[in-house]
Design a protein around this motif. Structure first.
Motif, PDB file in Angstrom:
ATOM      1  N   ARG A  48      -4.804 -27.202  10.602  1.00 37.48           N
ATOM      2  CA  ARG A  48      -5.135 -27.240  12.099  1.00 37.48           C
ATOM      3  C   ARG A  48      -6.173 -26.320  12.135  1.00 37.48           C
ATOM      4  O   ARG A  48      -7.491 -26.324  12.750  1.00 37.48           O
ATOM      5  CB  ARG A  48      -4.237 -27.409  13.033  1.00 37.48           C
ATOM      6  N   SER A  49      -5.834 -24.856  12.060  1.00 32.82           N
ATOM      7  CA  SER A  49      -6.964 -23.945  12.218  1.00 32.82           C
ATOM      8  C   SER A  49      -8.229 -23.884  11.194  1.00 32.82           C
ATOM      9  O   SER A  49      -9.338 -23.641  11.832  1.00 32.82           O
ATOM     10  CB  SER A  49      -6.119 -22.533  11.765  1.00 32.82           C
ATOM     11  N   ALA A  50      -8.096 -24.317  10.157  1.00 32.72           N
ATOM     12  CA  ALA A  50      -9.251 -24.749   9.226  1.00 32.72           C
ATOM     13  C   ALA A  50     -10.055 -25.671   9.949  1.00 32.72           C
ATOM     14  O   ALA A  50     -11.347 -25.424   9.931  1.00 32.72           O
ATOM     15  CB  ALA A  50      -8.694 -24.950   7.978  1.00 32.72           C
ATOM     16  N   CYS A  51      -9.549 -26.759  10.149  1.00 28.25           N
ATOM     17  CA  CYS A  51     -10.337 -27.701  10.759  1.00 28.25           C
ATOM     18  C   CYS A  51     -11.112 -27.173  12.192  1.00 28.25           C
ATOM     19  O   CYS A  51     -12.189 -27.650  12.253  1.00 28.25           O
ATOM     20  CB  CYS A  51      -9.336 -29.080  11.157  1.00 28.25           C
ATOM     21  N   GLU A  52     -10.340 -26.686  13.034  1.00 32.53           N
ATOM     22  CA  GLU A  52     -11.031 -26.155  14.176  1.00 32.53           C
ATOM     23  C   GLU A  52     -12.059 -25.050  13.922  1.00 32.53           C
ATOM     24  O   GLU A  52     -13.340 -25.155  14.654  1.00 32.53           O
ATOM     25  CB  GLU A  52      -9.920 -25.682  15.184  1.00 32.53           C
ATOM     26  N   ARG A  53     -11.915 -24.284  13.212  1.00 38.16           N
ATOM     27  CA  ARG A  53     -12.886 -23.315  12.883  1.00 38.16           C
ATOM     28  C   ARG A  53     -14.113 -23.786  11.954  1.00 38.16           C
ATOM     29  O   ARG A  53     -15.210 -23.551  12.507  1.00 38.16           O
ATOM     30  CB  ARG A  53     -12.304 -22.058  12.092  1.00 38.16           C
ATOM     31  N   LEU A  54     -13.820 -24.697  11.065  1.00 35.36           N
ATOM     32  CA  LEU A  54     -14.756 -25.173  10.310  1.00 35.36           C
ATOM     33  C   LEU A  54     -15.934 -26.003  11.291  1.00 35.36           C
ATOM     34  O   LEU A  54     -17.021 -25.941  11.238  1.00 35.36           O
ATOM     35  CB  LEU A  54     -14.467 -26.223   9.170  1.00 35.36           C
ATOM     36  N   LYS A  55     -15.505 -26.667  12.051  1.00 33.70           N
ATOM     37  CA  LYS A  55     -16.059 -27.569  13.265  1.00 33.70           C
ATOM     38  C   LYS A  55     -17.152 -26.622  14.048  1.00 33.70           C
ATOM     39  O   LYS A  55     -18.203 -26.964  14.572  1.00 33.70           O
ATOM     40  CB  LYS A  55     -15.056 -28.396  14.008  1.00 33.70           C
ATOM     41  N   GLU A  56     -16.638 -25.415  14.423  1.00 37.89           N
ATOM     42  CA  GLU A  56     -17.335 -24.508  15.130  1.00 37.89           C
ATOM     43  C   GLU A  56     -18.497 -24.051  14.237  1.00 37.89           C
ATOM     44  O   GLU A  56     -19.474 -23.508  14.895  1.00 37.89           O
ATOM     45  CB  GLU A  56     -16.500 -23.273  15.544  1.00 37.89           C
ATOM     46  N   ARG A  57     -18.178 -23.790  13.106  1.00 39.53           N
ATOM     47  CA  ARG A  57     -19.197 -23.254  12.167  1.00 39.53           C
ATOM     48  C   ARG A  57     -20.646 -24.342  11.725  1.00 39.53           C
ATOM     49  O   ARG A  57     -21.505 -23.910  11.380  1.00 39.53           O
ATOM     50  CB  ARG A  57     -18.485 -22.926  10.955  1.00 39.53           C
ATOM     51  N   VAL A  58     -19.978 -25.502  11.648  1.00 35.63           N
ATOM     52  CA  VAL A  58     -20.819 -26.664  11.175  1.00 35.63           C
ATOM     53  C   VAL A  58     -21.962 -26.721  12.081  1.00 35.63           C
ATOM     54  O   VAL A  58     -21.967 -26.928  13.336  1.00 35.63           O
ATOM     55  CB  VAL A  58     -20.158 -27.978  10.820  1.00 35.63           C
ATOM     56  N   GLY A  59     -23.197 -26.906  11.491  1.00 33.98           N
ATOM     57  CA  GLY A  59     -24.431 -27.038  12.338  1.00 33.98           C
ATOM     58  C   GLY A  59     -25.124 -25.649  12.294  1.00 33.98           C
ATOM     59  O   GLY A  59     -26.384 -25.507  12.321  1.00 33.98           O
TER      60      GLY A  59
END
Length: 271
Positions: A48-59
């Protein structure tokens, strides 16, 4: 979760198609099938932490940079160089707790997070070392989860392929070296590794379990059942070995003669 409950999850995953394959839950089931009654929450928390953090970085970053920085820098996932052969490096629950493991186990978190963030990523069943392929605007690139998600250049892929024993005309083919595999096959790669290690250490009960997981994940493949049969025979469980050989028979006609010969050999021992 009991071993029987884990088998039910793997059976359901195996019966489904590759589209929407439940990689994380199937990987958790594999870990608990090996050692039941453990809490899988560390895996889900890390995922869950990986998904949340990656979504913040994408873009804000390229897909490969966002994925590698999230997994290696933010979450500190890396390979275990000092204790490479330790069993904890292939157990997803222990990998989540230690943040260390082998590339095939680490890749589960990479691929799960990439799916959730909308990135196009897939496993690469590279000889001797599992990699993650990420699609970018400039084309596909390979990341090495064992080496802090480092980008693996084409020239290094070729060198690695040559060291692994591939012929030069194959080692120069990036389309072959970076051929993507399904999430199902990525998880089966991890089970293959566990099977090989168990066989080398003469732990035939563990070998049987890992082979059974492969059989449940890919019910159309006869080969895992042959490995189940071999592991059971090593344990002296000849009736169980015959049952596994019976499951293998008929799944693939090309190997039918060899399986029949093995079946008769085990049956004669039983009688």
């Amino acid at each position: 979760m009991t071993r029987e409950e884990a088998e039910a999850i793997l059976t359901s995953a195996g019966d489904g198609g590759d589209e929407g394959f439940p990689l994380l839950e199937a990987a958790i089931a594999c870990a608990i099938h090996d050692h039941p009654f453990r809490d899988p929450q560390p895996v889900r928390t890390l995922a869950r932490s990986a998904c949340e953090r990656l979504k913040e970085r994408v873009g804000g970053e390229s897909p490969d940079e966002a994925l590698s920085e999230t997994m290696a820098a933010d979450l500190r996932l890396n390979g275990d160089l000092l204790h490479y052969d330790h069993p904890a490096n292939t157990d997803l629950i222990e990998v989540a707790e230690r943040r260390r493991g082998l590339s095939a186990a680490l890749a589960v978190f990479y691929l799960h997070a990439a799916r959730a963030a909308g990135l196009k990523a897939a496993g690469v069943d590279f000889p001797g070392h599992f990699l993650v392929r990420v699609e970018t605007a400039e084309g596909p690139v390979a990341l090495d989860p064992f080496s802090q998600g480092r980008l693996v250049l084409p020239s290094e892929l070729t060198r690695r392929a040559l060291r692994a024993g591939l012929t030069p005309h194959v080692a120069d083919r990036l389309d072959l070296l970076m051929a993507p595999v399904s999430d199902r096959q990525a998880l089966i790669r991890l089970q293959n590794l566990l099977f090989s290690r168990a066989i080398r250490s003469h732990d035939y009960e563990a070998a049987e379990r890992s082979a059974l997981r492969r059989a449940l994940l890919d019910p159309q493949d006869h080969r895992p059942w042959l490995d189940v049969a071999a592991a059971r025979e090593k344990q002296g469980a000849l009736t169980g070995s015959l049952e596994a050989l019976s499951r293998a028979r008929g799944l693939d006609g090309v190997e039918e003669a060899r399986r029949s010969t093995t079946f008769e050999r085990v049956r004669m021992r039983l009688n």
